[in-house]
Design a protein around this motif. Sequence first.
Motif, PDB file in Angstrom:
ATOM      1  N   VAL A  34       0.860  -1.177   0.000  1.00  0.00           N
ATOM      2  CA  VAL A  34       0.000   0.000   0.000  1.00  0.00           C
ATOM      3  C   VAL A  34       0.901   1.232   0.000  1.00  0.00           C
ATOM      4  O   VAL A  34       1.560   1.537   0.978  1.00  0.00           O
ATOM      5  N   ARG A  35       0.918   1.881  -1.126  1.00  0.00           N
ATOM      6  CA  ARG A  35       1.736   3.072  -1.274  1.00  0.00           C
ATOM      7  C   ARG A  35       0.815   4.186  -1.767  1.00  0.00           C
ATOM      8  O   ARG A  35       0.386   4.167  -2.931  1.00  0.00           O
ATOM      9  N   PRO A  36       0.489   5.120  -0.881  1.00  0.00           N
ATOM     10  CA  PRO A  36      -0.392   6.211  -1.297  1.00  0.00           C
ATOM     11  C   PRO A  36       0.182   6.943  -2.509  1.00  0.00           C
ATOM     12  O   PRO A  36       1.395   7.077  -2.640  1.00  0.00           O
ATOM     13  N   ALA A  41      -2.350   9.553   2.669  1.00  0.00           N
ATOM     14  CA  ALA A  41      -2.947   8.217   2.597  1.00  0.00           C
ATOM     15  C   ALA A  41      -4.434   8.354   2.910  1.00  0.00           C
ATOM     16  O   ALA A  41      -4.836   9.180   3.728  1.00  0.00           O
ATOM     17  N   ARG A  42      -5.255   7.541   2.247  1.00  0.00           N
ATOM     18  CA  ARG A  42      -6.708   7.644   2.438  1.00  0.00           C
ATOM     19  C   ARG A  42      -7.261   6.319   2.961  1.00  0.00           C
ATOM     20  O   ARG A  42      -7.080   5.271   2.344  1.00  0.00           O
ATOM     21  N   LEU A  43      -7.929   6.418   4.092  1.00  0.00           N
ATOM     22  CA  LEU A  43      -8.396   5.226   4.807  1.00  0.00           C
ATOM     23  C   LEU A  43      -9.857   5.385   5.205  1.00  0.00           C
ATOM     24  O   LEU A  43     -10.269   6.438   5.710  1.00  0.00           O
ATOM     25  N   TYR A  44     -10.623   4.338   4.968  1.00  0.00           N
ATOM     26  CA  TYR A  44     -11.997   4.296   5.483  1.00  0.00           C
ATOM     27  C   TYR A  44     -12.131   3.053   6.349  1.00  0.00           C
ATOM     28  O   TYR A  44     -11.821   1.941   5.913  1.00  0.00           O
ATOM     29  N   GLY A 244     -12.863  10.359  -2.247  1.00  0.00           N
ATOM     30  CA  GLY A 244     -12.747  10.258  -3.698  1.00  0.00           C
ATOM     31  C   GLY A 244     -12.591   8.818  -4.135  1.00  0.00           C
ATOM     32  O   GLY A 244     -12.884   7.884  -3.384  1.00  0.00           O
ATOM     33  N   LEU A 245     -12.108   8.656  -5.362  1.00  0.00           N
ATOM     34  CA  LEU A 245     -12.026   7.325  -5.942  1.00  0.00           C
ATOM     35  C   LEU A 245     -10.853   6.540  -5.359  1.00  0.00           C
ATOM     36  O   LEU A 245      -9.791   7.087  -5.106  1.00  0.00           O
ATOM     37  N   ARG A 246     -11.087   5.282  -5.196  1.00  0.00           N
ATOM     38  CA  ARG A 246     -10.028   4.302  -4.883  1.00  0.00           C
ATOM     39  C   ARG A 246      -9.181   4.716  -3.687  1.00  0.00           C
ATOM     40  O   ARG A 246      -7.981   4.988  -3.822  1.00  0.00           O
ATOM     41  N   THR A 274     -16.083   3.331 -11.895  1.00  0.00           N
ATOM     42  CA  THR A 274     -14.684   2.911 -11.790  1.00  0.00           C
ATOM     43  C   THR A 274     -14.561   1.696 -10.878  1.00  0.00           C
ATOM     44  O   THR A 274     -15.423   1.413 -10.068  1.00  0.00           O
ATOM     45  N   TRP A 275     -13.458   1.013 -11.028  1.00  0.00           N
ATOM     46  CA  TRP A 275     -13.125  -0.143 -10.206  1.00  0.00           C
ATOM     47  C   TRP A 275     -11.621  -0.175 -10.035  1.00  0.00           C
ATOM     48  O   TRP A 275     -10.925   0.168 -10.986  1.00  0.00           O
ATOM     49  N   PRO A 276     -11.085  -0.534  -8.910  1.00  0.00           N
ATOM     50  CA  PRO A 276     -11.774  -0.968  -7.697  1.00  0.00           C
ATOM     51  C   PRO A 276     -12.182   0.204  -6.808  1.00  0.00           C
ATOM     52  O   PRO A 276     -11.742   1.327  -6.978  1.00  0.00           O
TER      53      PRO A 276
END
Length: 429
Positions: A34-36, A41-44, A244-246, A274-276
């Motif tokens: 996991v490399r922002p 970095a975005r975390l949910y 936002g996305l991804r 979009t995916w993922p």
Amino acid sequence: MQSWPAAAVPVLGGAADEVPLRVHDTATGGRLEVRPSGPTARLYVCGITPYDATHLGHAATYLAFDTLVRVWRDRGFAVDYVQNVTDIDDPLLERAARDGADWTLVAQRETELFRADMTALRVLPPTHYVGAVEAMDEIAAFVVALLEAGAAYRVTAPAGGEDVYFSVDAAPHFGSVARLPGDMMLTLFAERGGDPERTGKKHPLDPLLWLAARSGEPSWSSPLGPGRPGWHVECAAIALNRLGLRHDVQGGGSDLAFPHHEMSAAHAEIGTGTWPYAGAYVHAGMVGLDGEKMSKSRGNLVFVSRLLAAGVEAGALRLALLGAHYRSDREWTDRVLETGQQRFAAWRDGVSRAAGASGTATLAAMRRALADDLDTPAALAIVDQWCAVPGDDPAAPALLRDAIDTLMGVSIEVVHRSAPTSPLRGSAV
Ligand code: ZN
């Protein structure tokens, strides 16, 4: 919604990113770096449904993602961390009805308890702490978008109005988060709040997006008519609108992989084209008691607040929980707590020494362990080892104390063995 206060985090020196940070990703079944993509970095991480106090299963999950936040921050990233509060849902209404209480007061009270527990455990707060109720408009708008995309449909509600369901067949990647066989999906969907038997649905697995107002239950006006949202779309809307996305990591307990994260990802796929949905899906194991998963429905809960009220130190509790790998299902026992307490005491002695073995080498080893799928048991063992051996690095104790704080969230008060003005502390050594 108000978050909780953040404990200060010491900034450590040295190279924090000597090795890439890898985590286990449920969607691929393997380790993923996991490399922002930028400085943030975005975390949910899925939040609580506030109808009961924080138990050790919750604590273990939020500590797992707190470790991730701390590792990212140590690597120099800012972390945009979103967590929701499902402050309207069936379990909350059921609890309020059982207790003859106002559901809003139950939600407020339990959310406040959660905040207090997270503060006591020194879990770093999310940057956005968002309740479903305050996000009602944006969730309803997202459901409208899914209807307009042709991926949702209306089903007549029993007492008037129309519920809205999502069509899993509309999402090309449906099934690729949890990667479960169809029969397993059906079983878990039924066990975890789904309604496979509901008449009028196109597919048994289609999840609820919007529940038309029911008599005696709270509802909110919306373009869909009065009602309230389903849980999966709540998280998808709250996450997409803030991250936002991804986003880099979607997190939660392992019982959320299916259907919750699968459905949120499917909603997002249609809603955004979009995916993922997330770069990695990271799931924490379950905490059991007496051979069973700790859960509200089983009533076998150990509460954080009660342990703290009984005098258990927050640092010892953290170390007890971090003593198992975050992905492993584990049993909570008296022995687990004692081990955490003994470790906390040993570390206090360790960082209170005048010198120890090389601090920089020990910090580097801790960082390598945590980069390897947040391997806290290995990181704890490295500190244990450092405490167990003598050394002549006078800077090491202070560095270790900071490293333990920064990376593990455990604040240790140094014991001054020879301080003449502190008889209380002296007698405790
Ligand atoms: Zn969620």
